[in-house]
Design a protein around this motif. Structure first.
Motif, PDB file in Angstrom:
ATOM      1  N   PRO A 111       0.832  -1.221   0.000  1.00  0.00           N
ATOM      2  CA  PRO A 111       0.000   0.000   0.000  1.00  0.00           C
ATOM      3  C   PRO A 111       0.858   1.260   0.000  1.00  0.00           C
ATOM      4  N   SER A 112       0.362   2.279  -0.655  1.00  0.00           N
ATOM      5  CA  SER A 112       0.988   3.592  -0.628  1.00  0.00           C
ATOM      6  C   SER A 112       0.538   4.336   0.628  1.00  0.00           C
ATOM      7  N   SER A 215       5.521   6.537 -10.030  1.00  0.00           N
ATOM      8  CA  SER A 215       6.863   6.608 -10.610  1.00  0.00           C
ATOM      9  C   SER A 215       7.117   5.458 -11.579  1.00  0.00           C
ATOM     10  N   GLU A 216       7.775   5.757 -12.680  1.00  0.00           N
ATOM     11  CA  GLU A 216       8.186   4.690 -13.595  1.00  0.00           C
ATOM     12  C   GLU A 216       9.169   3.747 -12.917  1.00  0.00           C
ATOM     13  N   VAL A 217       9.935   4.258 -11.967  1.00  0.00           N
ATOM     14  CA  VAL A 217      10.856   3.392 -11.220  1.00  0.00           C
ATOM     15  C   VAL A 217      10.076   2.312 -10.478  1.00  0.00           C
ATOM     16  N   MET A 218       8.909   2.660  -9.945  1.00  0.00           N
ATOM     17  CA  MET A 218       8.090   1.670  -9.249  1.00  0.00           C
ATOM     18  C   MET A 218       7.622   0.582 -10.212  1.00  0.00           C
ATOM     19  N   VAL A 219       7.223   0.979 -11.412  1.00  0.00           N
ATOM     20  CA  VAL A 219       6.791  -0.017 -12.398  1.00  0.00           C
ATOM     21  C   VAL A 219       7.959  -0.905 -12.800  1.00  0.00           C
ATOM     22  N   ILE A 220       9.132  -0.296 -12.983  1.00  0.00           N
ATOM     23  CA  ILE A 220      10.323  -1.070 -13.330  1.00  0.00           C
ATOM     24  C   ILE A 220      10.620  -2.089 -12.242  1.00  0.00           C
ATOM     25  N   LEU A 221      10.525  -1.682 -10.975  1.00  0.00           N
ATOM     26  CA  LEU A 221      10.747  -2.611  -9.864  1.00  0.00           C
ATOM     27  C   LEU A 221       9.762  -3.766  -9.938  1.00  0.00           C
ATOM     28  N   SER A 222       8.540  -3.495 -10.351  1.00  0.00           N
ATOM     29  CA  SER A 222       7.519  -4.543 -10.390  1.00  0.00           C
ATOM     30  C   SER A 222       7.680  -5.481 -11.579  1.00  0.00           C
ATOM     31  N   PHE A 287       0.968   2.373  -9.591  1.00  0.00           N
ATOM     32  CA  PHE A 287      -0.331   3.029  -9.754  1.00  0.00           C
ATOM     33  C   PHE A 287      -1.219   2.203 -10.679  1.00  0.00           C
ATOM     34  N   GLY A 288      -2.499   2.162 -10.397  1.00  0.00           N
ATOM     35  CA  GLY A 288      -3.401   1.369 -11.216  1.00  0.00           C
ATOM     36  C   GLY A 288      -3.954   2.094 -12.425  1.00  0.00           C
ATOM     37  N   ASN A 289      -3.893   3.437 -12.465  1.00  0.00           N
ATOM     38  CA  ASN A 289      -4.468   4.169 -13.597  1.00  0.00           C
ATOM     39  C   ASN A 289      -3.481   4.328 -14.748  1.00  0.00           C
ATOM     40  N   ILE A 290      -2.280   4.851 -14.461  1.00  0.00           N
ATOM     41  CA  ILE A 290      -1.330   5.116 -15.539  1.00  0.00           C
ATOM     42  C   ILE A 290      -0.277   4.030 -15.663  1.00  0.00           C
ATOM     43  N   ALA A 291      -0.279   3.059 -14.756  1.00  0.00           N
ATOM     44  CA  ALA A 291       0.734   2.013 -14.785  1.00  0.00           C
ATOM     45  C   ALA A 291       0.061   0.647 -14.789  1.00  0.00           C
TER      46      ALA A 291
END
Length: 578
Positions: A111-112, A215-222, A287-291
């Motif tokens: 969770p954020s 953050s795109e970094v968060m998506v990259i981590l995932s 994020f669920g909307n843009i990621a």
């Protein structure tokens, strides 16, 4: 076991009354060696992935098949302001699998803290279907979000430093898309000017802040399949363009190596447990909307090596999180779902009937709580749409009726009839009040559905044009007639194809409150077109995303945020976290 309480304690009271097992025991029961753990207190630990657990998507797919692991994703119909209880259902299902003698592990997003202190509150499940330690999960956990924040903002600092020291790359400051991030809801930071002051304070320019989950970094981590893959993806991040229109990357700015160092510990998934000691790997929180809105690939890999059923959750409805799992995450991981649990509630279907006005924080209309199967049937179009979405991906759907105390048996029976008429498995889940025992029926239904997978079917091929990919999602998933693309978006599509990004998958950033781009349109509308007003590149994460509505990437606090109620008592226990 059945928990009988009247009234039922709060989530926090249940969590604080629980007696979790030491995390070393959770790991040992799952077959995770002690030397792979980095404990954070007694009940949380990071897990060092083994070399044979992080590899190529092809190898992961082969291991899944060889071990016979079943991969189950929990999604929902279009969310309503009431919340349908996806996380609680996912936790309950994992407990239900264990209660019925099956080996299961759970993989969830972290969770954020922005929403935790905002309007949403905690996100650890609910009642007797939640994760422990609940307070740690919602408040810092092992610091992964802070590591993502630091890595992201380091790149932002390197950008401004490069401008200040002569701008050898010729980076056009007007083209810079890399903003700063913070894991706090703060609307005052959405638009800021940096570099004010004297010459030594940098180059003045307008920018802003997003929430860390965006953050795109968060998506990259995932999405990273290994630490080496993480490092490569960080280097590919595009932050802007030169005056000649050529992309400028984190590698060009020589920032990616230091960013990877900051993420070294964050790459390891976090091991927690459910109230009934089922292992749960909590990792990343895009994020669920843009990621992508899904937890990490590496957490799935670790879970797959230690359980027969791996249960994960996709953000928002099947048109959002599940679509991105199929078309983006599965392509990165090699893991394709065997079944999809579609969470619904009586209240959600009554909301989708269009007969009631429901707003966050306000009491439900009294007539909505009365027994009325007709209202449930009137909202069924949305449920049927999401069932069709799951089937379009080649995934066997299971409808989980997340039961609430005010529901009526006739209303549950109406949902059963609707779901069974489509050939879907269906079960009532009472895990919130009864724990794993309340999800036994659901566990059996999911296990049955996993035995008849239809076969992974992505919505589009990667060799199709970007416009054709967007059209495929809009028409085949959302039910639109087609696209309405602005001239600016048309130009961006052509430019991204020219830059060689045409082979990437796409994400559509739209409202989660409707299958359309208009949050006010409920049910399963037809006769509409998806407006595409802008395209953006997340090259490091490995996709392009279309902006199809107003997306807030930095939320604000409400008039009475949860932060006003959260505190700590004289014994050091957290209070007010719901």
């Amino acid at each position: 076991m059945t928990h009988v309480t009247d009234p039922m304690p709060s989530d926090l009271e249940i969590a604080q009354a629980a007696r979790p097992r030491p995390v070393s025991e959770i790991a040992a029961a799952a077959g995770i060696a002690a030397d792979r753990l980095e404990p954070y207190g007694r009940f949380v630990a990071k897990v060092d992935p083994r070399p044979d657990e992080v590899s190529t998507p092809e190898e992961a797919a082969a291991r899944k098949h060889a071990r016979g692991v079943r991969y189950v994703v929990v999604t929902s119909l279009t969310p309503t302001p009431l919340g349908e209880g996806k996380t609680a259902t996912a936790v309950g299902l994992a407990q239900g699998m264990a209660a019925t003698g099956r080996s299961a592990a759970l993989t969830l997003r972290q969770p954020s803290m922005g929403p935790t202190f905002g309007i949403k509150g905690g996100a650890a499940g609910a009642g007797y279907a939640q994760l422990l330690p609940m307070d740690k999960l919602n408040l810092h956990l092992t610091g992964d979000f802070h590591a993502v924040t630091a890595a992201h903002n380091l790149l932002a600092a390197m950008i401004d430093n490069h401008l200040h020291h002569g701008n050898a790359l010729g980076l056009d400051a007007r083209s810079i898309t890399w903003r700063r991030v913070l894991d706090v809801n703060d609307r005052a930071l959405r638009t800021v000017v940096v570099g004010l002051g004297d010459h030594q304070d940098g180059v003045p320019r307008q920018t802003g802040f997003d929430i860390t989950a965006a953050s795109e970094v968060m998506v990259i981590l995932s999405l990273a399949t290994s630490f080496a893959d993480l490092r490569r993806r960080l280097g590919r991040i595009v932050v802007g363009a030169t005056y000649d229109g050529e992309p400028v990357s984190a590698e060009d700015l020589k920032a990616a190596g230091s960013m990877a160092v900051l993420l070294q510990d964050a790459f390891q998934p976090n091991l927690l447990q459910t109230l009934e000691a089922t292992p749960a790997l909590v990792h990343a929180g895009p994020f669920g909307n843009i990621a992508t809105g899904n937890s990490s690939v590496v957490a799935d890999y670790v879970a797959m090596a230690h359980a027969d059923y791996v249960i994960t959750e996709a953000g928002f409805g099947a048109d959002m999180g599940l679509e991105r799992l199929v078309n983006v995450k599965a392509r990165a991981s090699g893991l394709t779902p065997d079944a999809a649990v579609l969470v619904t509630t009586v209240r959600a279907l009554k909301t989708h009937s269009g007969r009631y006005s429901v707003r966050p924080g306000r009491a439900l209309p009294a007539e909505m709580l009365q027994e009325n199967p007709g209202d449930v049937e009137a909202g069924a179009a949305n449920l049927l749409h999401h069932l069709a979405i799951a089937r379009s991906f080649g995934i066997s759907p299971v409808v989980a009726i997340n039961a609430f105390p005010g529901d009526h048996p006739s209303e549950h029976e109406a949902i059963r009839r609707i779901a069974r008429a489509t050939g879907a498995e269906v079960a009532v889940c009472t895990a919130v009040s009864e724990g794993g025992a309340g999800a036994a029926e659901l566990a059996d239904a999911v296990a049955a559905a996993c035995e008849h997978p239809a076969g992974y079917t992505p919505t589009y091929g990667l060799t199709e044009s970007l416009e054709d990919k967007l059209t495929a999602v809009a028409t085949r998933v959302y039910g639109a007639d087609g696209l309405e693309i602005t001239p600016a978006a048309e130009h961006q599509l052509a430019r991204y194809e020219e830059l060689g990004y045409g082979g990437l998958p796409v994400v559509i950033a739209k409202t989660h409150l409707s299958t359309t781009a208009d949050p006010a349109r409920k049910g399963a509308p037809t006769g509409w077109s998806l407006p595409v007003r802008e395209l953006r590149a997340a090259v490091g994460a490995g996709y392009l995303y279309a902006i199809c509505g107003t997306m807030r990437t930095m939320p604000g606090l409400g008039t009475s945020p949860a932060a006003e109620r959260i505190g700590i008592d004289d014994d050091g226990r957290v209070t007010g976290l719901f």
